[in-house]
Design an enzyme around this catalytic site. Structure first.
Site, short mmCIF file in Angstrom:
data_model
loop_
_atom_site.label_atom_id
_atom_site.label_comp_id
_atom_site.label_asym_id
_atom_site.label_seq_id
_atom_site.Cartn_x
_atom_site.Cartn_y
_atom_site.Cartn_z
N THR A 1 3.08 -1.58 13.83
CA THR A 1 3.65 -0.41 13.15
C THR A 1 2.78 0.81 13.41
O THR A 1 1.64 0.71 13.87
CB THR A 1 3.75 -0.64 11.63
N THR B 1 -5.63 -1.67 11.12
CA THR B 1 -4.45 -1.09 11.77
C THR B 1 -3.48 -0.57 10.70
O THR B 1 -3.57 -0.92 9.52
CB THR B 1 -3.74 -2.10 12.68
N HIS B 2 -2.54 0.26 11.13
CA HIS B 2 -1.63 0.91 10.20
C HIS B 2 -0.92 -0.06 9.26
O HIS B 2 -0.91 0.13 8.04
CB HIS B 2 -0.58 1.76 10.94
N GLY B 3 -0.30 -1.09 9.80
CA GLY B 3 0.44 -2.04 8.96
C GLY B 3 -0.42 -2.70 7.91
O GLY B 3 0.01 -2.92 6.78
N ALA C 1 -1.40 0.06 5.22
CA ALA C 1 -0.20 0.42 4.45
C ALA C 1 0.21 -0.72 3.52
O ALA C 1 0.57 -0.49 2.37
CB ALA C 1 0.94 0.79 5.38
#
Length: 114
Positions: A38, A61-63, A66
């Site tokens: 993502t 990482t983003h996922g 988040a």
């Protein structure tokens, strides 16, 4: 057997949705997103998800970030997830000590240890 890394704690059971393009995706609250990776454009979609399973990624990482912020379970580095988990399949993502993804349905029960 699929293996991955738990990066956000929690347990969720829901319908798997394999997503290749966030802009074209259609999910309902509680669906479990299965995807390669993502980026920030996925954030509105993640706000509806019950859990996230990624083929690539790590703790920063983003996922991963988040998912922790949204309080949903997430496992990353699950090689081949988008090809091995079909949209519509009911599954449970356990981001706790067990670290498992359990597929349910069609009279079978497969446990994929992460």
């Amino acid at each position: 057997l699929l293996r991955g890394v738990v990066v956000s704690a929690g347990v969720a059971t829901g319908r798997a949705v394999v997503v290749h393009d966030a802009a074209a995706a259609s999910i309902v609250p509680g669906d479990i997103i299965i995807t390669r990776a993502t980026d920030p454009s996925w954030t509105p979609l993640l706000m509806t998800a019950g859990a996230l399973v990624l083929e690539v990624g790590g703790a920063l990482t983003h996922g991963s970030v988040a998912s922790r912020e949204l309080g949903i379970p997430c496992v990353v580095a699950v090689a081949g997830a988008t090809g091995r988990i079909a949209t519509g399949r009911v599954l449970t993502v356990d981001g706790g000590p067990a670290g498992t993804v359990t597929l349910h349905g069609a009279g079978d029960r497969h446990v994929l240890e992460l």
